[in-house]
Design a protein around this motif. Structure first.
Motif, PDB file in Angstrom:
ATOM      1  N   UNK A  20      46.469  10.178  84.343  1.00 57.91           N
ATOM      2  CA  UNK A  20      45.802  10.071  82.802  1.00 57.91           C
ATOM      3  C   UNK A  20      45.630   8.570  82.719  1.00 57.91           C
ATOM      4  N   UNK A  21      44.491   8.263  81.907  1.00 59.80           N
ATOM      5  CA  UNK A  21      44.375   6.898  80.929  1.00 59.80           C
ATOM      6  C   UNK A  21      45.620   6.349  80.577  1.00 59.80           C
ATOM      7  N   UNK A  22      46.220   7.329  79.691  1.00 65.96           N
ATOM      8  CA  UNK A  22      47.529   6.937  78.913  1.00 65.96           C
ATOM      9  C   UNK A  22      48.499   6.313  80.034  1.00 65.96           C
ATOM     10  N   UNK A  23      48.639   6.980  81.110  1.00 70.20           N
ATOM     11  CA  UNK A  23      49.553   6.660  81.970  1.00 70.20           C
ATOM     12  C   UNK A  23      49.156   5.363  82.841  1.00 70.20           C
ATOM     13  N   UNK A  24      47.977   5.289  83.014  1.00 68.41           N
ATOM     14  CA  UNK A  24      47.345   3.834  83.784  1.00 68.41           C
ATOM     15  C   UNK A  24      47.446   2.695  82.850  1.00 68.41           C
ATOM     16  N   UNK A  25      47.501   2.857  81.490  1.00 66.49           N
ATOM     17  CA  UNK A  25      47.681   1.949  80.589  1.00 66.49           C
ATOM     18  C   UNK A  25      49.234   1.504  80.283  1.00 66.49           C
ATOM     19  N   UNK A  26      50.040   2.494  80.546  1.00 68.54           N
ATOM     20  CA  UNK A  26      51.190   2.452  80.515  1.00 68.54           C
ATOM     21  C   UNK A  26      51.804   1.415  81.558  1.00 68.54           C
ATOM     22  N   UNK A  27      51.389   1.822  82.978  1.00 74.00           N
ATOM     23  CA  UNK A  27      51.655   1.105  84.075  1.00 74.00           C
ATOM     24  C   UNK A  27      51.194  -0.234  84.218  1.00 74.00           C
ATOM     25  N   UNK A  28      49.874  -0.395  83.724  1.00 76.45           N
ATOM     26  CA  UNK A  28      49.366  -1.956  83.942  1.00 76.45           C
ATOM     27  C   UNK A  28      49.511  -2.720  82.779  1.00 76.45           C
ATOM     28  N   UNK A  31      45.831  -2.218  77.008  1.00 77.34           N
ATOM     29  CA  UNK A  31      45.747  -1.186  75.894  1.00 77.34           C
ATOM     30  C   UNK A  31      45.179   0.115  76.262  1.00 77.34           C
ATOM     31  N   UNK A  32      45.544   1.328  75.849  1.00 78.28           N
ATOM     32  CA  UNK A  32      45.140   2.644  76.518  1.00 78.28           C
ATOM     33  C   UNK A  32      43.723   2.815  75.822  1.00 78.28           C
ATOM     34  N   UNK A  33      43.314   2.019  74.613  1.00 79.44           N
ATOM     35  CA  UNK A  33      41.959   2.163  74.292  1.00 79.44           C
ATOM     36  C   UNK A  33      40.856   1.383  75.332  1.00 79.44           C
ATOM     37  N   UNK A  34      41.411   0.355  75.729  1.00 78.82           N
ATOM     38  CA  UNK A  34      40.472  -0.269  76.746  1.00 78.82           C
ATOM     39  C   UNK A  34      40.586   0.498  78.088  1.00 78.82           C
ATOM     40  N   UNK A  35      41.497   1.051  78.757  1.00 83.19           N
ATOM     41  CA  UNK A  35      41.544   1.864  79.858  1.00 83.19           C
ATOM     42  C   UNK A  35      40.607   3.229  79.554  1.00 83.19           C
ATOM     43  N   UNK A  37      38.582   3.909  76.820  1.00 80.43           N
ATOM     44  CA  UNK A  37      37.039   3.814  76.319  1.00 80.43           C
ATOM     45  C   UNK A  37      36.217   2.772  77.156  1.00 80.43           C
ATOM     46  N   UNK A  38      36.864   1.601  77.357  1.00 77.92           N
ATOM     47  CA  UNK A  38      35.919   0.611  78.000  1.00 77.92           C
ATOM     48  C   UNK A  38      35.923   1.026  79.340  1.00 77.92           C
ATOM     49  N   UNK A  39      36.943   1.139  80.324  1.00 79.09           N
ATOM     50  CA  UNK A  39      36.838   1.537  81.633  1.00 79.09           C
ATOM     51  C   UNK A  39      36.326   2.797  81.809  1.00 79.09           C
ATOM     52  N   UNK A  40      36.141   3.604  80.735  1.00 73.60           N
ATOM     53  CA  UNK A  40      36.015   4.903  80.958  1.00 73.60           C
ATOM     54  C   UNK A  40      37.018   5.924  81.966  1.00 73.60           C
ATOM     55  N   UNK A  41      38.262   5.661  81.679  1.00 72.31           N
ATOM     56  CA  UNK A  41      39.190   6.428  82.306  1.00 72.31           C
ATOM     57  C   UNK A  41      39.998   7.341  81.564  1.00 72.31           C
ATOM     58  N   UNK A  42      39.496   8.629  81.493  1.00 74.31           N
ATOM     59  CA  UNK A  42      40.345   9.574  80.737  1.00 74.31           C
ATOM     60  C   UNK A  42      41.303  10.070  81.590  1.00 74.31           C
TER      61      UNK A  42
END
Length: 342
Positions: A20-28, A31-35, A37-42
């Motif tokens: 999930x985008x939330x998991x990518x945000x945590x790993x990287x 911010x989750x909003x960037x992953x 909304x901006x990157x388009x990664x739900x």
């Protein structure tokens, strides 16, 4: 006389595991909003280490496309792989392996590399062969699990955090019966700007820097961008015009213009750029599908978007479908389909 080329079968495959985008945000640590909304990664699909290799996914998608077309693999003349260069093995023909496994015993098999621009270009090349009678039936397969090559700790590679895994396949035939035609393949266009050829690389593993204990320990077997700010600055000036140029050329050669596009199957990219291109092409939300639950699955993006569009009732009989893609290197490509609604 030139023969009519039709798409008679479509198939897709994605792995079960979801990132999930939330998991990518945590790993990287982005911010989750960037992953999201901006990157388009739900969310996106990822492969297990010991399963869903490129060849496996191509076989699954290929069998679905053949079943959709009502074509036996033994009746194929050509099997073309146009997916990732990162495959089951290095210096190896995935096309030959897939042909053997699906039973395409009378087909010749080869591979075409245009990275993420691969789908329109593979359709273009194969349609040319079908039109002149070189082959009668072809299966095009693609797959990617380049997500394996992404280092979420490498900020320079952040624009590749959307890489997901999956596969797609299409059957193309010359002069099939009307009741077997899903879409008529019209014209294509492509352009390349080679000044970007060294902007996205996996540093080690090739002849320039052969693999070694040192390259592995240095983390040189993942994708990176040597100078991300320079690439971003240069690409900003050329990418949108190149996308629109190949779209306009393919449409014009097919007898259409931007206002005629009924569905856009577009490479996954950051949300703002996707929205910009849709706006320039006159495409609204009901005339496209944003791949924020797949991510960027290399040259499978167009088929995945089209399959979702069909499932959601966004593609109908008589629609003009524009397949639009870009791949690092940098190549932009487009192909026009006339959907028949079989």
């Amino acid at each position: 006389m030139s023969r009519t080329v039709a798409l008679t079968g479509l198939g897709t495959y994605v792995p079960d595991e979801v990132l999930t985008g939330e998991e990518i945000a945590e790993i990287s640590e982005i911010p989750e909003e960037v992953v999201v909304e901006k990157m388009g990664m739900r969310e996106k699909r990822v492969c297990p280490p010991d399963d869903d290799h490129v060849s496996d996914m191509c076989v699954a998608a290929g069998r679905e496309a053949l079943a959709d077309a009502g074509v036996d693999a033994a009746d194929l003349d050509l099997l073309l792989y146009h997916g990732s260069e990162y495959k089951d093995h290095v210096v190896w023909s995935a096309a030959a392996d897939v042909a053997e496994r699906i039973g395409a015993d009378d087909a010749y098999a080869h591979e075409s590399y245009a990275l993420c621009a691969g789908a329109p270009i593979a359709i273009r090349h194969t349609a040319a062969q079908l039109r002149v009678g070189d082959v009668d039936r072809a299966l095009l397969v693609t797959a990617s699990r380049e997500e394996d090559l992404v280092d979420y700790g490498n900020e320079d590679a952040s624009f590749m955090f959307n890489f997901g895994s999956g596969a797609a396949a299409t059957v193309l035939e010359a002069d099939p019966a009307d009741d077997r035609t899903r879409a008529v393949v019209r014209e294509s266009a492509a352009t390349t700007d080679g000044s970007f050829s060294r902007d996205v690389v996996m540093p080690a593993g090739g002849s320039a820097i052969p693999p070694s204990r040192e390259t592995i320990e240095a983390g040189e077997h993942t994708l990176t961008v040597p100078d991300p700010e320079d690439m971003k600055e240069r690409l900003a000036d050329v990418s949108a015009p190149a996308f629109l140029s190949v779209a306009d050329e393919a449409l014009a050669d097919s007898g259409y213009e931007r206002d005629d596009v009924d569905f856009l199957a577009l490479t996954h990219m950051k949300r703002s750029f996707h929205e910009y291109l849709c706006g320039e092409l006159g495409v609204d939300d009901a005339e496209q599908y944003y791949l924020d639950d797949y991510g960027h699955v290399q040259s499978a993006d167009q088929a995945l978007a089209l399959a979702e569009g069909l499932d959601r009732g966004r593609v109908a009989d008589g629609d003009v479908v524009l397949c639009l893609a870009a791949g690092t290197g940098y190549t932009w490509a487009a192909t026009v389909l006339e959907w028949t609604g079989r």
